[in-house]
Design a protein around this motif. Structure first.
Motif, PDB file in Angstrom:
ATOM      1  N   LEU A  38       0.977  -1.222  -0.036  1.00  0.00           N
ATOM      2  CA  LEU A  38       0.194   0.123   0.121  1.00  0.00           C
ATOM      3  C   LEU A  38       0.743   1.321  -0.019  1.00  0.00           C
ATOM      4  O   LEU A  38       0.491   2.251  -0.367  1.00  0.00           O
ATOM      5  CB  LEU A  38      -0.821  -0.022   1.111  1.00  0.00           C
ATOM      6  N   SER A  39       1.971   1.175   0.599  1.00  0.00           N
ATOM      7  CA  SER A  39       2.873   2.463   0.691  1.00  0.00           C
ATOM      8  C   SER A  39       3.419   2.802  -0.590  1.00  0.00           C
ATOM      9  O   SER A  39       4.084   3.922  -0.760  1.00  0.00           O
ATOM     10  CB  SER A  39       3.887   2.098   1.564  1.00  0.00           C
ATOM     11  N   GLY A  40       3.331   1.693  -1.568  1.00  0.00           N
ATOM     12  CA  GLY A  40       3.896   1.994  -3.195  1.00  0.00           C
ATOM     13  C   GLY A  40       5.456   1.886  -3.291  1.00  0.00           C
ATOM     14  O   GLY A  40       6.270   2.687  -3.928  1.00  0.00           O
ATOM     15  N   PRO A  41       5.692   0.639  -2.776  1.00  0.00           N
ATOM     16  CA  PRO A  41       7.321   0.426  -2.983  1.00  0.00           C
ATOM     17  C   PRO A  41       7.403  -0.025  -4.490  1.00  0.00           C
ATOM     18  O   PRO A  41       6.460  -0.673  -4.833  1.00  0.00           O
ATOM     19  CB  PRO A  41       7.614  -0.670  -1.761  1.00  0.00           C
ATOM     20  N   GLY A  42       8.567   0.351  -4.813  1.00  0.00           N
ATOM     21  CA  GLY A  42       8.807  -0.326  -6.342  1.00  0.00           C
ATOM     22  C   GLY A  42      10.001  -0.578  -6.760  1.00  0.00           C
ATOM     23  O   GLY A  42      10.905  -0.976  -5.998  1.00  0.00           O
ATOM     24  N   LEU A  49       7.453  10.340  -7.547  1.00  0.00           N
ATOM     25  CA  LEU A  49       7.241  11.591  -7.051  1.00  0.00           C
ATOM     26  C   LEU A  49       5.669  11.848  -7.128  1.00  0.00           C
ATOM     27  O   LEU A  49       5.304  12.048  -8.376  1.00  0.00           O
ATOM     28  CB  LEU A  49       8.051  12.666  -7.631  1.00  0.00           C
ATOM     29  N   THR A  50       5.172  12.324  -6.140  1.00  0.00           N
ATOM     30  CA  THR A  50       3.518  12.560  -5.926  1.00  0.00           C
ATOM     31  C   THR A  50       3.359  13.798  -5.260  1.00  0.00           C
ATOM     32  O   THR A  50       4.132  14.150  -4.385  1.00  0.00           O
ATOM     33  CB  THR A  50       2.944  11.319  -5.388  1.00  0.00           C
ATOM     34  N   PHE A  51       2.366  14.359  -5.569  1.00  0.00           N
ATOM     35  CA  PHE A  51       1.908  15.716  -5.025  1.00  0.00           C
ATOM     36  C   PHE A  51       0.296  15.407  -4.713  1.00  0.00           C
ATOM     37  O   PHE A  51      -0.481  15.031  -5.509  1.00  0.00           O
ATOM     38  CB  PHE A  51       2.195  16.858  -5.955  1.00  0.00           C
ATOM     39  N   ASP A  52      -0.045  15.973  -3.582  1.00  0.00           N
ATOM     40  CA  ASP A  52      -1.481  15.830  -3.212  1.00  0.00           C
ATOM     41  C   ASP A  52      -2.197  17.460  -3.277  1.00  0.00           C
ATOM     42  O   ASP A  52      -1.149  18.355  -2.995  1.00  0.00           O
ATOM     43  CB  ASP A  52      -1.914  15.484  -1.764  1.00  0.00           C
ATOM     44  N   ASP A  53      -3.439  17.201  -3.418  1.00  0.00           N
ATOM     45  CA  ASP A  53      -4.153  18.670  -3.180  1.00  0.00           C
ATOM     46  C   ASP A  53      -4.591  19.729  -4.152  1.00  0.00           C
ATOM     47  O   ASP A  53      -5.247  20.644  -3.871  1.00  0.00           O
ATOM     48  CB  ASP A  53      -3.804  19.214  -1.687  1.00  0.00           C
ATOM     49  N   ARG A  73       8.890  14.142 -14.484  1.00  0.00           N
ATOM     50  CA  ARG A  73       7.318  13.941 -14.349  1.00  0.00           C
ATOM     51  C   ARG A  73       7.091  13.274 -13.151  1.00  0.00           C
ATOM     52  O   ARG A  73       7.855  12.769 -12.569  1.00  0.00           O
ATOM     53  CB  ARG A  73       7.127  12.985 -15.644  1.00  0.00           C
ATOM     54  N   ALA A  74       5.828  13.481 -12.742  1.00  0.00           N
ATOM     55  CA  ALA A  74       5.453  12.967 -11.585  1.00  0.00           C
ATOM     56  C   ALA A  74       3.818  12.781 -11.557  1.00  0.00           C
ATOM     57  O   ALA A  74       3.066  12.800 -12.586  1.00  0.00           O
ATOM     58  CB  ALA A  74       5.583  14.365 -10.436  1.00  0.00           C
ATOM     59  N   THR A  75       3.446  12.364 -10.383  1.00  0.00           N
ATOM     60  CA  THR A  75       1.862  11.922 -10.277  1.00  0.00           C
ATOM     61  C   THR A  75       1.140  13.043  -9.501  1.00  0.00           C
ATOM     62  O   THR A  75       1.728  13.253  -8.305  1.00  0.00           O
ATOM     63  CB  THR A  75       1.691  10.633  -9.636  1.00  0.00           C
ATOM     64  N   PHE A  76       0.142  13.505  -9.937  1.00  0.00           N
ATOM     65  CA  PHE A  76      -0.533  14.539  -9.117  1.00  0.00           C
ATOM     66  C   PHE A  76      -2.002  14.004  -8.711  1.00  0.00           C
ATOM     67  O   PHE A  76      -2.669  13.686  -9.673  1.00  0.00           O
ATOM     68  CB  PHE A  76      -0.855  15.878 -10.095  1.00  0.00           C
ATOM     69  N   PHE A  77      -2.094  14.125  -7.465  1.00  0.00           N
ATOM     70  CA  PHE A  77      -3.342  13.469  -6.719  1.00  0.00           C
ATOM     71  C   PHE A  77      -4.235  14.585  -6.764  1.00  0.00           C
ATOM     72  O   PHE A  77      -4.210  15.532  -5.824  1.00  0.00           O
ATOM     73  CB  PHE A  77      -3.238  12.633  -5.479  1.00  0.00           C
ATOM     74  N   LEU A  78      -5.274  14.677  -7.637  1.00  0.00           N
ATOM     75  CA  LEU A  78      -6.234  15.785  -7.812  1.00  0.00           C
ATOM     76  C   LEU A  78      -7.273  15.554  -6.936  1.00  0.00           C
ATOM     77  O   LEU A  78      -7.971  14.781  -6.807  1.00  0.00           O
ATOM     78  CB  LEU A  78      -6.572  16.055  -9.187  1.00  0.00           C
ATOM     79  N   GLY A 231      10.173   9.739 -11.307  1.00  0.00           N
ATOM     80  CA  GLY A 231       9.051   9.824 -12.039  1.00  0.00           C
ATOM     81  C   GLY A 231       7.776   9.601 -11.630  1.00  0.00           C
ATOM     82  O   GLY A 231       7.640   9.203 -10.378  1.00  0.00           O
ATOM     83  N   PRO A 232       6.743   9.195 -12.262  1.00  0.00           N
ATOM     84  CA  PRO A 232       5.437   8.947 -11.708  1.00  0.00           C
ATOM     85  C   PRO A 232       5.317   7.627 -11.485  1.00  0.00           C
ATOM     86  O   PRO A 232       6.006   6.778 -11.542  1.00  0.00           O
ATOM     87  CB  PRO A 232       4.532   9.369 -13.178  1.00  0.00           C
ATOM     88  N   LEU A 233       4.078   7.276 -10.755  1.00  0.00           N
ATOM     89  CA  LEU A 233       3.668   5.913 -10.262  1.00  0.00           C
ATOM     90  C   LEU A 233       3.616   4.740 -11.059  1.00  0.00           C
ATOM     91  O   LEU A 233       4.009   3.769 -11.119  1.00  0.00           O
ATOM     92  CB  LEU A 233       2.462   6.151  -9.392  1.00  0.00           C
ATOM     93  N   GLY A 234       3.075   5.411 -12.447  1.00  0.00           N
ATOM     94  CA  GLY A 234       2.810   4.631 -13.540  1.00  0.00           C
ATOM     95  C   GLY A 234       4.315   3.960 -14.049  1.00  0.00           C
ATOM     96  O   GLY A 234       4.273   3.134 -14.830  1.00  0.00           O
ATOM     97  N   GLU A 235       5.458   4.726 -13.661  1.00  0.00           N
ATOM     98  CA  GLU A 235       6.722   3.932 -13.907  1.00  0.00           C
ATOM     99  C   GLU A 235       7.588   3.471 -13.154  1.00  0.00           C
ATOM    100  O   GLU A 235       8.839   3.280 -13.033  1.00  0.00           O
ATOM    101  CB  GLU A 235       7.637   5.056 -14.737  1.00  0.00           C
ATOM    102  N   HIS A 236       7.144   3.225 -11.704  1.00  0.00           N
ATOM    103  CA  HIS A 236       7.509   2.848 -10.527  1.00  0.00           C
ATOM    104  C   HIS A 236       7.651   1.433 -10.485  1.00  0.00           C
ATOM    105  O   HIS A 236       8.614   1.149  -9.509  1.00  0.00           O
ATOM    106  CB  HIS A 236       6.746   3.476  -9.329  1.00  0.00           C
ATOM    107  N   GLY A 237       7.010   0.345 -11.299  1.00  0.00           N
ATOM    108  CA  GLY A 237       7.063  -0.890 -11.052  1.00  0.00           C
ATOM    109  C   GLY A 237       6.450  -1.421  -9.709  1.00  0.00           C
ATOM    110  O   GLY A 237       7.086  -2.082  -9.005  1.00  0.00           O
ATOM    111  N   LEU A 238       5.261  -0.799  -9.412  1.00  0.00           N
ATOM    112  CA  LEU A 238       4.750  -0.951  -8.186  1.00  0.00           C
ATOM    113  C   LEU A 238       4.673  -2.739  -7.975  1.00  0.00           C
ATOM    114  O   LEU A 238       4.414  -3.369  -8.735  1.00  0.00           O
ATOM    115  CB  LEU A 238       3.418  -0.340  -7.698  1.00  0.00           C
ATOM    116  N   ARG A 239       5.064  -3.078  -6.655  1.00  0.00           N
ATOM    117  CA  ARG A 239       5.045  -4.344  -6.208  1.00  0.00           C
ATOM    118  C   ARG A 239       3.697  -4.780  -5.886  1.00  0.00           C
ATOM    119  O   ARG A 239       2.871  -4.166  -5.431  1.00  0.00           O
ATOM    120  CB  ARG A 239       6.024  -4.779  -5.122  1.00  0.00           C
TER     121      ARG A 239
END
Length: 239
Positions: A38-42, A49-53, A73-78, A231-239
């Motif tokens: 759930l923490s996003g290890p990859g 790199l993620t940004f909120d709000d 590039r990053a992931t923005f949680f909108l 980079g963004p989550l989509g390139e993070h290889g989430l486990r």
């Protein structure tokens, strides 16, 4: 307490417990034990790199400029309530190559919301992100990082994967500075981690985003020195 009354009370208590049990994953030391993914290890050679709000017209463009300067590039949680006010900024995020994700609509604690309210919040935000940006979001991060059973169900119902973080900058307080953000982020090795920062102060102390913005170039430089790609989550290889 009479039999039927007691049974109803026990049932209500059980439902309340089931509803709130996922919130235990908001506790950093507990999360690796209960829900390690759930923490996003990859990928150990990558940092997500993620940004909120956001998106916030007062601050998000400054983050975009810094990311563009370094080609990051990053992931923005909108937030839905922010995107509906600045749809052009949401489209600008995508045009710049960033990934958009769902942070809900109103940033209210989920544990005090009904299942229907939670489902509506997630679905409404998800639909707006897709409509405005033209991209189907893949990830969901609950307000305050606190999940409920209803939120997990709503995420699954909307095709979203919940992702929290391994590292945060604690950049939302009035006392935060670029130095404090960097110290907090680098207490543990960043390799394979998911970093949380905020590109808006809509739920934080006024102007708190400046601490994240000030730390951002130093964070990127630190990762480069460590040989880590950001980079963004989509390139993070989430486990």
């Amino acid at each position: 307490m009479r039999g039927p009354t007691r049974a109803l009370a026990l049932t209500a208590g059980g439902l309340a417990l089931a509803h709130s049990l996922p919130a235990l994953t908001s506790l950093g030391p507990v999360r690796p034990l209960l829900a390690p993914r759930l923490s996003g290890p990859g990928d150990p050679g990558h940092v997500a790199l993620t940004f909120d709000d956001g998106p916030d017209p007062a601050s998000t463009p400054l983050f975009l400029a810094e990311l563009a300067r370094t080609g990051t590039r990053a992931t923005f949680f909108l937030l839905g309530r922010m995107l509906v006010r600045a749809p052009e900024l949401g489209r600008e995020l995508v045009a710049a190559g960033h990934e958009v994700a769902v942070h809900g609509w109103a940033h209210k604690p989920l544990l005090i919301r009904s299942p229907r309210q939670t489902r509506d919040d997630v679905a409404r935000a998800r639909d707006l992100v897709a409509e405005v940006t033209g991209r189907e979001p893949r990830y969901y991060r609950p307000p305050y990082g606190v999940l409920s059973a209803s939120a997990l169900y709503a995420a699954r119902e909307n095709g979203l994967k919940p992702v929290l973080w391994t590292h945060w900058g604690q950049d939302w307080t009035a006392r935060a500075t670029p130095d404090s953000v960097m110290r907090t982020l680098t207490r543990a090795p960043l390799a394979g981690g998911t970093v949380l920062l905020h590109d808006s102060d809509v739920t934080s102390a006024p102007g708190a985003w400046r601490s994240a913005l000030g730390a951002l170039p130093r964070l990127l430089e630190h990762c480069a020195e460590q040989g880590l790609k950001v980079g963004p989550l989509g390139e993070h290889g989430l486990r």
